[in-house]
Write a protein that holds these residues in place. Structure first.
Motif, PDB file in Angstrom:
ATOM      1  N   ARG A  66       0.836  -1.212   0.000  1.00 33.36           N
ATOM      2  CA  ARG A  66       0.000   0.000   0.000  1.00 33.36           C
ATOM      3  C   ARG A  66       0.870   1.261   0.000  1.00 33.36           C
ATOM      4  O   ARG A  66       0.517   2.263  -0.629  1.00 33.36           O
ATOM      5  CB  ARG A  66      -0.921   0.001   1.221  1.00 33.36           C
ATOM      6  CG  ARG A  66      -1.970  -1.101   1.214  1.00 33.36           C
ATOM      7  CD  ARG A  66      -2.890  -1.026   0.011  1.00 33.36           C
ATOM      8  NE  ARG A  66      -2.312  -1.689  -1.159  1.00 33.36           N
ATOM      9  CZ  ARG A  66      -2.669  -1.474  -2.409  1.00 33.36           C
ATOM     10  NH1 ARG A  66      -3.593  -0.578  -2.683  1.00 33.36           N
ATOM     11  NH2 ARG A  66      -2.106  -2.117  -3.404  1.00 33.36           N
ATOM     12  N   TYR A  67       1.986   1.210   0.713  1.00 33.89           N
ATOM     13  CA  TYR A  67       2.912   2.350   0.751  1.00 33.89           C
ATOM     14  C   TYR A  67       3.454   2.653  -0.642  1.00 33.89           C
ATOM     15  O   TYR A  67       3.460   3.813  -1.084  1.00 33.89           O
ATOM     16  CB  TYR A  67       4.043   2.039   1.730  1.00 33.89           C
ATOM     17  CG  TYR A  67       5.283   2.873   1.539  1.00 33.89           C
ATOM     18  CD1 TYR A  67       5.297   4.233   1.834  1.00 33.89           C
ATOM     19  CD2 TYR A  67       6.458   2.286   1.068  1.00 33.89           C
ATOM     20  CE1 TYR A  67       6.445   4.992   1.660  1.00 33.89           C
ATOM     21  CE2 TYR A  67       7.605   3.036   0.892  1.00 33.89           C
ATOM     22  CZ  TYR A  67       7.609   4.380   1.182  1.00 33.89           C
ATOM     23  OH  TYR A  67       8.737   5.133   1.002  1.00 33.89           O
ATOM     24  N   VAL A  68       3.878   1.613  -1.359  1.00 30.81           N
ATOM     25  CA  VAL A  68       4.412   1.810  -2.706  1.00 30.81           C
ATOM     26  C   VAL A  68       3.304   2.291  -3.650  1.00 30.81           C
ATOM     27  O   VAL A  68       3.522   3.181  -4.480  1.00 30.81           O
ATOM     28  CB  VAL A  68       5.038   0.502  -3.232  1.00 30.81           C
ATOM     29  CG1 VAL A  68       5.475   0.664  -4.691  1.00 30.81           C
ATOM     30  CG2 VAL A  68       6.221   0.102  -2.370  1.00 30.81           C
ATOM     31  N   ALA A  69       2.095   1.724  -3.529  1.00 31.17           N
ATOM     32  CA  ALA A  69       0.998   2.076  -4.425  1.00 31.17           C
ATOM     33  C   ALA A  69       0.599   3.537  -4.290  1.00 31.17           C
ATOM     34  O   ALA A  69       0.245   4.182  -5.288  1.00 31.17           O
ATOM     35  CB  ALA A  69      -0.208   1.179  -4.139  1.00 31.17           C
ATOM     36  N   ILE A  70       0.655   4.090  -3.090  1.00 28.34           N
ATOM     37  CA  ILE A  70       0.203   5.468  -2.865  1.00 28.34           C
ATOM     38  C   ILE A  70       1.345   6.471  -3.006  1.00 28.34           C
ATOM     39  O   ILE A  70       1.172   7.548  -3.580  1.00 28.34           O
ATOM     40  CB  ILE A  70      -0.450   5.581  -1.470  1.00 28.34           C
ATOM     41  CG1 ILE A  70      -1.757   4.771  -1.452  1.00 28.34           C
ATOM     42  CG2 ILE A  70      -0.742   7.033  -1.110  1.00 28.34           C
ATOM     43  CD1 ILE A  70      -2.446   4.741  -0.123  1.00 28.34           C
ATOM     44  N   CYS A  71       2.525   6.123  -2.504  1.00 28.78           N
ATOM     45  CA  CYS A  71       3.645   7.072  -2.526  1.00 28.78           C
ATOM     46  C   CYS A  71       4.426   7.042  -3.833  1.00 28.78           C
ATOM     47  O   CYS A  71       5.031   8.042  -4.209  1.00 28.78           O
ATOM     48  CB  CYS A  71       4.584   6.783  -1.353  1.00 28.78           C
ATOM     49  SG  CYS A  71       3.823   7.014   0.263  1.00 28.78           S
ATOM     50  N   PHE A  72       4.432   5.906  -4.522  1.00 31.96           N
ATOM     51  CA  PHE A  72       5.153   5.795  -5.793  1.00 31.96           C
ATOM     52  C   PHE A  72       4.264   5.119  -6.853  1.00 31.96           C
ATOM     53  O   PHE A  72       4.600   4.046  -7.364  1.00 31.96           O
ATOM     54  CB  PHE A  72       6.442   4.979  -5.609  1.00 31.96           C
ATOM     55  CG  PHE A  72       7.342   5.504  -4.531  1.00 31.96           C
ATOM     56  CD1 PHE A  72       8.184   6.582  -4.773  1.00 31.96           C
ATOM     57  CD2 PHE A  72       7.336   4.923  -3.273  1.00 31.96           C
ATOM     58  CE1 PHE A  72       9.021   7.064  -3.780  1.00 31.96           C
ATOM     59  CE2 PHE A  72       8.158   5.399  -2.280  1.00 31.96           C
ATOM     60  CZ  PHE A  72       9.001   6.480  -2.521  1.00 31.96           C
TER      61      PHE A  72
END
Length: 316
Positions: A122-128
């Motif tokens: 989820r971190y990668v999907a939203i931040c990058f």
């Protein structure tokens, strides 16, 4: 020879849940319904992810593993609990007790690691978002899954081997509905200091560190959203992370309530209730969380059943 003679216990007696005899049948039906719901709900999620190509993404790869873990985690304790509720001698063999403890630790810790992998996704999907497919490559996803399974195997094996070296003397009554590590240590007549130190050390590694990693991931997500605040972005982030946050809250909330908020009164009852929460209630609620709060799962359910309906109509 003296040490060998101490290990005379071939089975343990499980006291089970503190339920009055007149309520036994009611709770038996309740727990049976919850267990069946857990199995069918998580199997449905695995079934949808397998059949719908739209769900062949890293997030749902981790979710299918989590659903499999939930089915196994609940199956470690629930069938034996249901059997003992109808048995006059609710016992479990010594080897069976160690086996139950091993798989309880295995699937419980596996869920913790899978929640971390999902938080990173989820971190990668939203931040990058532009680099998501590059970062969350199939190779990385499989590596995260393999690492989770290997670390979990090592953790459960270590605790089981340390428990197997202990001796158990006269007292073989377990005031619980399954073979819990801490309860077995209290029954042992051997020196359990090494076991206690390993539990303390490994508990920090497999519970505290994953929890902190999840907190860090969501802190970065919130920071990224606040940099470009918009109602659409906030709604998208909530819809993307809401289900996972609910699962994290259920899983770690019961652990915090059990281990970080101890009570002196009715501690055994409290431990039993908390154990029911994360072995029965949490695995049962996860499918509802992901089916009711997740639009992708709702759409996948509609597509799969629509295809089945069309296929059935054409055959007629």
């Amino acid at each position: 020879m003296a040490k060998r003679n101490q290990t005379i216990i071939s089975e343990f007696l499980l006291l089970g849940l503190p339920i009055q005899p007149e309520h036994q049948n009611l709770f038996y039906a309740l727990f049976l319904a919850m267990y069946v719901t857990t199995v069918l709900g998580n199997l449905l999620i695995m079934f949808l992810i397998r059949l719908d190509p739209h769900l062949h993404t890293p997030m749902y790869l981790f979710l299918s593993n989590l659903s499999f873990s939930d089915v196994c985690f609940s199956s470690v304790t629930m069938p034996k609990l249901l059997q003992n509720m109808k048995s006059r001698a609710p016992s479990i063999p010594y080897a069976g007790c160690l086996t139950q403890m091993y798989f309880y630790l295995f699937f419980g810790v596996l869920e913790s690691f899978l929640l971390v992998a999902m938080a990173y996704d989820r971190y990668v999907a939203i931040c990058f978002p532009l680099h998501y497919t590059t970062i969350m490559s199939p190779r990385l996803c499989l590596a995260l899954l393999a690492l989770s399974w290997v670390l979990t195997t090592a953790h459960a094996t270590l605790h089981t081997l340390l428990m197997a070296r202990l001796s158990f003397c006269a007292d073989n009554v377990i005031p619980h509905f399954f073979c819990d590590t801490s309860t077995l240590l209290k029954l042992s007549c051997s020196d359990t200091r090494v076991n206690g130190l390993v539990i303390l050390f490994m508990g920090g590694l497999i519970l505290v560190i994953p929890f902190l990693l999840i907190i860090m991931s969501y802190a970065r997500i919130v920071s990224s959203i606040l940099k470009v605040p918009s109602a659409r972005g906030i709604r998208k982030a909530f819809s993307t992370c809401g289900s996972h946050l609910s699962m994290v809250s259920l899983f770690y909330g019961t652990i915090i309530g059990l281990y970080l908020c101890p009570s002196t009164n009715n501690s055994t009852v409290k431990e039993t209730v908390m154990a029911v929460m994360y072995t029965v209630v949490t695995p049962m609620l996860n499918p509802f969380i992901y089916s009711l709060r997740n639009r992708d799962m709702k759409r996948a359910l509609g597509r799969v059943f629509w295809k089945k309906k069309i296929s059935f109509s054409l055959k007629r």
